[in-house]
Design an enzyme around this catalytic site. Structure first.
Site, mmCIF file in Angstrom:
data_model
loop_
_atom_site.group_PDB
_atom_site.id
_atom_site.type_symbol
_atom_site.label_atom_id
_atom_site.label_comp_id
_atom_site.label_asym_id
_atom_site.label_seq_id
_atom_site.Cartn_x
_atom_site.Cartn_y
_atom_site.Cartn_z
ATOM 1 N N SER A 98 -14.033 -35.179 -59.862
ATOM 2 C CA SER A 98 -15.090 -35.318 -58.841
ATOM 3 C C SER A 98 -16.415 -35.628 -59.519
ATOM 4 C CB SER A 98 -15.230 -33.998 -58.075
ATOM 5 O OG SER A 98 -16.389 -34.031 -57.255
ATOM 6 N N TYR A 150 -16.551 -25.100 -58.275
ATOM 7 C CA TYR A 150 -15.865 -26.360 -57.935
ATOM 8 C C TYR A 150 -16.145 -27.418 -59.001
ATOM 9 C CZ TYR A 150 -14.615 -30.723 -55.680
ATOM 10 O OH TYR A 150 -14.068 -31.951 -55.421
HETATM 11 N N1 NAD Z 1 -13.593 -36.122 -50.236
HETATM 12 C C1 NAD Z 1 -14.480 -36.126 -51.199
HETATM 13 O O1 NAD Z 1 -15.654 -36.411 -51.000
HETATM 14 C C2 NAD Z 1 -14.058 -35.795 -52.610
HETATM 15 C C3 NAD Z 1 -14.945 -36.102 -53.640
HETATM 16 C C4 NAD Z 1 -14.573 -35.829 -54.944
HETATM 17 C C5 NAD Z 1 -13.340 -35.274 -55.215
HETATM 18 N N2 NAD Z 1 -12.492 -34.966 -54.187
HETATM 19 C C6 NAD Z 1 -11.190 -34.388 -54.540
HETATM 20 O O2 NAD Z 1 -10.170 -35.218 -54.017
HETATM 21 C C7 NAD Z 1 -9.042 -34.436 -53.670
HETATM 22 C C8 NAD Z 1 -8.661 -34.712 -52.222
HETATM 23 O O3 NAD Z 1 -9.803 -34.603 -51.402
HETATM 24 P P1 NAD Z 1 -9.699 -34.874 -49.828
HETATM 25 O O4 NAD Z 1 -11.077 -35.021 -49.322
HETATM 26 O O5 NAD Z 1 -8.703 -35.924 -49.575
HETATM 27 O O6 NAD Z 1 -9.143 -33.447 -49.371
HETATM 28 P P2 NAD Z 1 -8.445 -32.962 -48.017
HETATM 29 O O7 NAD Z 1 -8.941 -31.553 -47.819
HETATM 30 O O8 NAD Z 1 -8.613 -33.961 -46.936
HETATM 31 O O9 NAD Z 1 -6.911 -32.921 -48.405
HETATM 32 C C9 NAD Z 1 -6.459 -32.081 -49.439
HETATM 33 C C10 NAD Z 1 -5.023 -31.728 -49.165
HETATM 34 O O10 NAD Z 1 -4.601 -30.853 -50.222
HETATM 35 C C11 NAD Z 1 -3.841 -29.816 -49.666
HETATM 36 N N3 NAD Z 1 -3.861 -28.650 -50.537
HETATM 37 C C12 NAD Z 1 -4.848 -27.720 -50.671
HETATM 38 N N4 NAD Z 1 -4.466 -26.760 -51.520
HETATM 39 C C13 NAD Z 1 -3.213 -27.098 -51.942
HETATM 40 C C14 NAD Z 1 -2.288 -26.485 -52.809
HETATM 41 N N5 NAD Z 1 -2.542 -25.313 -53.403
HETATM 42 N N6 NAD Z 1 -1.100 -27.102 -53.034
HETATM 43 C C15 NAD Z 1 -0.799 -28.279 -52.403
HETATM 44 N N7 NAD Z 1 -1.633 -28.879 -51.539
HETATM 45 C C16 NAD Z 1 -2.836 -28.294 -51.319
HETATM 46 C C17 NAD Z 1 -4.455 -29.555 -48.300
HETATM 47 O O11 NAD Z 1 -3.545 -28.886 -47.428
HETATM 48 C C18 NAD Z 1 -4.821 -30.957 -47.852
HETATM 49 O O12 NAD Z 1 -3.803 -31.543 -47.075
HETATM 50 C C19 NAD Z 1 -9.423 -32.981 -53.949
HETATM 51 O O13 NAD Z 1 -8.941 -32.630 -55.227
HETATM 52 C C20 NAD Z 1 -10.943 -33.020 -53.954
HETATM 53 O O14 NAD Z 1 -11.503 -32.010 -54.736
HETATM 54 C C21 NAD Z 1 -12.824 -35.212 -52.883
#
Ligand code: NAD
Length: 252
Positions: A147, A157
């Site tokens: 991230s 985080y």
């Molecule tokens: N959306 C953003 O702005 C952003 C920015 C930087 C990084 N990220 C990273 O990208 C990744 C995905 O983000 P997103 O926005 O698509 O998230 P999201 O919350 O839409 O989806 C994440 C999914 O992971 C699942 N999950 C959570 N804990 C879990 C576990 N212990 N085992 C298996 N599955 C699990 C959830 O049920 C969910 O379906 C994450 O690692 C997040 O930190 C997101």
């Protein structure tokens, strides 16, 4: 040279594959002919996301799996090997973010520990479980999702995502002998459903204000980075974290 057919018949495991990026990664890889396994702690959304792909003619399986639980992860990888003979692509995408991107004093120790278990141990557990299943497969590669928060480190985080960058280098070194490349993507703020639901408008504005490119990131921006890293265009790239942030917190 990469070609559009190189993913045909490949097997990809995407953690957190039921929603957001994970779901979009699964759709993109299946559109290129891969069989995708969407593993999510929420088994229902994983099954729904897989059903959406199969309804469009793709190949997908949805499984319930907590990436912080090595027994569950081993069972998923064993099932993939039994069914498909091996694994080509692992996307370590599952992560706790948004509501977990808060000061230590607000979050409390139990949540801090859970962030480390899912965001850091989850990457280690899935990568180790997948290593033998991926060994020697042409084009084998792992992509971890870090991230932009890993460059600011304002909370556990950010620290967990900094660890993901470090793990990307350490695992790239350790897995090279098995023919597996390991890279990461550090997305900026992307308005996935979870982010929309959990991030305040003020916080979203603050992040946008720190970007060089003044637009919100799109899921497709991250999908394009993934498709590059898992393709043969990136066959000489390992241990890297590719920032896709619109220039957020750019530094040297
Ligand atoms: N959306 C953003 O702005 C952003 C920015 C930087 C990084 N990220 C990273 O990208 C990744 C995905 O983000 P997103 O926005 O698509 O998230 P999201 O919350 O839409 O989806 C994440 C999914 O992971 C699942 N999950 C959570 N804990 C879990 C576990 N212990 N085992 C298996 N599955 C699990 C959830 O049920 C969910 O379906 C994450 O690692 C997040 O930190 C997101």
């Amino acid at each position: 040279m990469a070609d559009d057919t190189e993913h045909r018949g490949r097997v990809a495991l995407v953690t957190g594959g039921g929603r957001g990026f994970g779901k979009a990664f699964g759709q993109a890889l299946s559109a290129l002919g891969a069989h995708v396994v969407l593993a999510d702690v929420d088994g229902e959304v994983a099954a729904e996301a897989a059903a959406e792909i199969t309804a469009k003619g793709g190949k997908a399986t949805g499984v319930a799996c907590d990436v912080a639980d090595e027994g569950q992860v081993d069972a998923v990888v064993t099932g993939i090997v039994e069914q498909h003979g091996g694994l080509d692509v692992l996307v370590n995408n599952a992560g706790l973010h948004a509501a977990y991107n808060r000061p230590f004093t607000e979050l409390g120790l139990a949540n801090v520990r859970r962030v480390l278990d899912v965001n850091v141990m989850g990457v280690i557990i899935c990568s180790l479980a997948a290593r033998e299943a991926m060994r020697g497969r042409p084009g084998a590669s792992i992509v971890n999702i870090s991230s932009s928060a890993a460059y600011a480190n304002r909370s556990i985080y950010g620290v967990s995502k900094l660890a993901v960058r470090g793990l990307t280098v350490a695992l790239a070194r350790e897995f090279a002998d098995a023919g597996i490349r390991v890279n990461a993507i550090a997305p900026g703020l992307i308005l996935t459903d979870t982010v929309r639901a959990q991030l305040s408008e003020a916080e979203a504005e603050r992040v946008l204000g720190e970007q060089i490119l003044r637009r919100a990131g799109r899921e497709q921006d991250i999908v394009e980075a993934l498709l590059y890293l898992v393709s043969s265009k990136a066959s000489f790239v390992t241990g890297e974290t590719l920032r896709v942030t619109g220039g957020f917190a750019l530094s040297v």
